[in-house]
Write an enzyme that holds these catalytic residues in place. Structure first.
Site, short mmCIF file in Angstrom:
data_model
loop_
_atom_site.label_atom_id
_atom_site.label_comp_id
_atom_site.label_asym_id
_atom_site.label_seq_id
_atom_site.Cartn_x
_atom_site.Cartn_y
_atom_site.Cartn_z
N LYS A 191 64.85 -3.22 -14.34
CA LYS A 191 65.17 -2.70 -13.01
C LYS A 191 65.15 -3.82 -11.96
CE LYS A 191 65.88 1.61 -14.05
NZ LYS A 191 67.21 2.25 -13.87
N SER A 242 64.10 1.41 -9.53
CA SER A 242 62.72 1.89 -9.57
C SER A 242 61.82 0.99 -8.75
CB SER A 242 62.22 1.93 -11.01
OG SER A 242 60.83 2.22 -11.06
#
Length: 241
Positions: free
Chosen positions: A168, A146
């Site tokens: 992430k 992301s």
């Protein structure tokens, strides 16, 4: 499985959302056979059936990335049936949209559960399938990451979802590790950000469609010998770390 199949693909968390769209897209490409991963057996069967009814090369496989036992069972199944894996797409993940309301033990549990799925799960899934990827002439690994996990872009976002975003960011380091480790062997290991897509992950509040979120991941899964490795990108190009 068709005799013309040349690429075996495993996608985790593929019974819905972006994972399902990746499965649909890749299985529609000539020569690709998709193993549609799902924690829940029936949901996996139902999702695979939707694609099978379209004549696509898809079959369900139970895989829970937070369970060592499940990973062991899945690798044994793939080994027994195919003897190799050509593409691994680490898509399974969670986002606790109310994570900022937690405190005390609940906050610790939120960090634990999020990292267990998004970071540790992807790392251990990759490690479990390395022997099968090694048996492929063209190994490809895609991590679904992301942009919100980009340290360079941190100032472009408000202070929100610290647990999800940090999971992430850590995932990106795992990507770098595997990309570096297997670069000399010709593996293509990359991360893709699908964008803000409306899925069950975010209570369907994303502005983009799951179909659009699948595009770059599919591209990375199909890279040729001259394709990139060790990159973090979306459909618009490279994302700064």
């Amino acid at each position: 499985m068709s005799a013309s199949v040349s690429k075996i693909v495993l996608i985790t968390g593929a019974n819905q959302g972006i994972g399902f769209e990746i499965a649909k897209s890749l299985s529609s490409k000539p020569g690709y056979h998709v193993l549609l991963g799902s924690r829940n057996a029936q949901r996996g069967i139902d999702a695979a059936k939707k694609l099978q009814e379209k004549g696509l090369e898809v079959e369900p496989i139970i895989i829970d990335v937070t369970s060592d036992e499940s990973l062991a069972t899945a690798t044994k199944q793939v080994t027994s049936k195919f003897g190799r894996l050509d593409v691994l797409i680490n898509n399974a993940g969670i986002c606790l949209n109310d994570e900022e309301t937690f405190s005390g033990p609940a906050l610790r549990a939120a960090y634990h559960d999020t990292f267990a799925a998004n970071t540790f799960g992807a790392a251990l899934t990759t490690e479990a399938f390395v022997p099968l990827l090694s048996a492929s002439p063209t190994p490809r690994i895609v991590f679904i990451s992301s942009t919100t996990g980009s340290l360079a872009n941190d100032s472009n976002f408000p202070a929100f979802l610290p647990i999800y975003r940090s999971s992430k960011s850590a995932l990106n380091m795992i990507l770098v590790h595997y990309a570096t480790k297997y670069k000399a062997k010709g593996w293509k290991v990359n991360a893709s950000c699908p964008g803000h897509c409306g899925t069950n992950l975010n209570k369907f509040e994303g502005k983009n469609t799951p179909e659009s979120g699948a595009v770059n991941a599919v591209r990375l899964a199909m890279l040729g010998e001259d394709g990139e490795t060790g990159t973090f990108s979306n459909s618009e190009g490279t994302i700064p770390w």
